[in-house]
Motif scaffolding. Sequence first.
Motif, mmCIF file in Angstrom:
data_model
loop_
_atom_site.group_PDB
_atom_site.id
_atom_site.type_symbol
_atom_site.label_atom_id
_atom_site.label_comp_id
_atom_site.label_asym_id
_atom_site.label_seq_id
_atom_site.Cartn_x
_atom_site.Cartn_y
_atom_site.Cartn_z
ATOM 1 N N GLY A 125 0.801 -1.065 -0.129
ATOM 2 C CA GLY A 125 -0.080 0.059 0.053
ATOM 3 C C GLY A 125 0.870 1.458 -0.119
ATOM 4 N N ALA A 126 1.844 1.126 0.841
ATOM 5 C CA ALA A 126 2.684 2.350 0.684
ATOM 6 C C ALA A 126 3.534 2.659 -0.538
ATOM 7 N N GLU A 127 3.719 1.555 -1.162
ATOM 8 C CA GLU A 127 4.445 1.835 -2.610
ATOM 9 C C GLU A 127 3.236 2.363 -3.772
ATOM 10 N N ARG A 128 1.730 1.930 -3.376
ATOM 11 C CA ARG A 128 0.968 2.487 -4.423
ATOM 12 C C ARG A 128 0.749 3.946 -4.190
ATOM 13 N N ARG A 129 0.931 4.316 -2.701
ATOM 14 C CA ARG A 129 0.865 5.854 -2.527
ATOM 15 C C ARG A 129 1.800 6.633 -3.100
ATOM 16 N N LEU A 130 3.264 5.928 -2.919
ATOM 17 C CA LEU A 130 4.353 6.573 -3.535
ATOM 18 C C LEU A 130 4.101 6.711 -5.094
ATOM 19 N N ASP A 131 3.559 5.669 -5.864
ATOM 20 C CA ASP A 131 3.359 5.788 -7.200
ATOM 21 C C ASP A 131 2.304 6.855 -7.666
ATOM 22 N N LEU A 132 1.420 7.148 -6.817
ATOM 23 C CA LEU A 132 0.501 8.250 -6.840
ATOM 24 C C LEU A 132 1.077 9.506 -6.690
ATOM 25 N N MET A 133 2.086 9.507 -5.841
ATOM 26 C CA MET A 133 2.432 10.906 -5.444
ATOM 27 C C MET A 133 3.553 11.474 -6.942
ATOM 28 N N LEU A 134 4.293 10.369 -7.312
ATOM 29 C CA LEU A 134 4.942 10.494 -8.432
ATOM 30 C C LEU A 134 4.436 10.738 -9.577
ATOM 31 N N ARG A 135 3.124 10.243 -9.849
ATOM 32 C CA ARG A 135 2.344 10.506 -11.110
ATOM 33 C C ARG A 135 1.836 11.912 -10.931
ATOM 34 N N LEU A 136 1.569 12.416 -9.717
ATOM 35 C CA LEU A 136 0.718 13.787 -9.492
ATOM 36 C C LEU A 136 1.765 14.908 -9.643
ATOM 37 N N GLY A 137 3.236 14.559 -9.581
ATOM 38 C CA GLY A 137 4.275 15.506 -9.320
ATOM 39 C C GLY A 137 4.683 15.988 -10.741
ATOM 40 N N PRO A 138 5.646 17.011 -10.694
ATOM 41 C CA PRO A 138 5.963 17.820 -11.817
ATOM 42 C C PRO A 138 6.331 17.172 -12.942
ATOM 43 N N GLY A 140 5.623 13.920 -13.735
ATOM 44 C CA GLY A 140 4.704 12.678 -14.169
ATOM 45 C C GLY A 140 5.340 11.213 -14.248
ATOM 46 N N LEU A 141 6.303 11.035 -13.142
ATOM 47 C CA LEU A 141 7.109 9.771 -13.245
ATOM 48 C C LEU A 141 6.247 8.761 -12.757
ATOM 49 N N THR A 142 6.442 7.565 -12.564
ATOM 50 C CA THR A 142 5.905 6.213 -11.995
ATOM 51 C C THR A 142 6.799 5.477 -11.089
ATOM 52 N N LEU A 143 6.380 4.678 -10.393
ATOM 53 C CA LEU A 143 7.176 3.681 -9.625
ATOM 54 C C LEU A 143 7.824 2.858 -10.470
ATOM 55 N N ASP A 144 7.027 2.332 -11.759
ATOM 56 C CA ASP A 144 7.808 1.282 -12.310
ATOM 57 C C ASP A 144 8.942 2.041 -12.994
ATOM 58 N N GLU A 145 8.938 3.283 -13.552
ATOM 59 C CA GLU A 145 10.086 3.805 -14.228
ATOM 60 C C GLU A 145 11.355 3.933 -12.858
ATOM 61 N N LEU A 146 11.014 4.237 -11.777
ATOM 62 C CA LEU A 146 12.014 4.317 -10.644
ATOM 63 C C LEU A 146 12.939 2.993 -10.688
ATOM 64 N N LYS A 147 11.732 1.714 -10.679
ATOM 65 C CA LYS A 147 12.295 0.740 -10.286
ATOM 66 C C LYS A 147 13.308 0.169 -11.453
#
Length: 338
Positions: A125-138, A140-147
């Motif tokens: 759940g924490a990773e899903r929240r991180l993914d949301l914040m990345l997508r809403l950021g300036p 538009g990144l995703t957690l998959d891109e970071l991984k």
Amino acid sequence: ALGSLDLMVAVDPYLNETTRHADVLLPPPPPSQSAHFDFAFNGFAVRDQVRHTPAAVPLEAGRMDECEIHARLILAVSGTHGAPPSAVDDLAVRTTLAKAVAQEHSPAYGADPEEYAARLTGDTGAERRLDLMLRLGPYGLTLDELKAHPHGIDLGPLKPRLPQLLKTRSGRIELLPAPLAADLPRLRAALDAVPDPDALRLVGRRHLRSNNSWLHNTPALGGGSNRCTLQVHPRDADRLRLTDGGLARIKGEGGELEVPVEVTDGVRPGVVSLPHGWGHDRAGTRLAVASVRPGVNVNQLLDGSRIDPLSGTAVLNGFPVEVSPLPWSGVPLHCDPA
């Protein structure tokens, strides 16, 4: 105050001076078993960059990560104990998206919240929240891109964000706000006051191998010279008959301590220095390394009555103390006089 609580729950890897009061102590996994995404220290970066670090060592079966521990505590205090920890993360996602889809500047503006939430990825759940914040950021990144970029992504040089970040009523940088200007007479009076040549003020200090109290129980950082000493200028040491390596009694409004003296010109006359974060000699703790050199707790010199009138915060530095020599008995007291 902590000892008088009806119930205290602590999330901490140590049974230390604070958590010894807890009825329940919940140890989180060590950093090697915890994923990491830095928020705080990115504020000191010299370039825009982003990085997600997965846990190097998987959790043992049945062991909870720190995010799950906090989620379960939230469920317990909200009266929904027994619900899955993911319910807390789902609530955070729904709340965040409800605002984002209604804000024109948001990347999620006008989107269907449920469809947007369904696109989020992450193993927890924490990773899903991180993914949301990345997508809403300036960016538009995703957690998959970071991984997919384990060494991080360089996003280029820092960019100006003023006046966007300003929250002052004037919309400008206020170099001299009215409360500060109104307090200048008090500052001038303090500067014009004739100092007492025999008065001493105590200030704190930090060391390379010590960060507050966090590192005192780490064996690799516990060696070297004694660091919990009262630093005194040679002129004050002569006046007060203090000797380097000898013991002194230091008294404040809240109490007194016995501490080894370190005579040094690294402090100015009229100032003595004692590091904070020490005092690992309390009953009920389990700090095998720190307890060997417990040091003294500088907070015991304060009674809590000194408050800065402008900010309302407690005064922890620059307060008056009395220092006097103590005879050396040959028996170590609170600090190991190396």
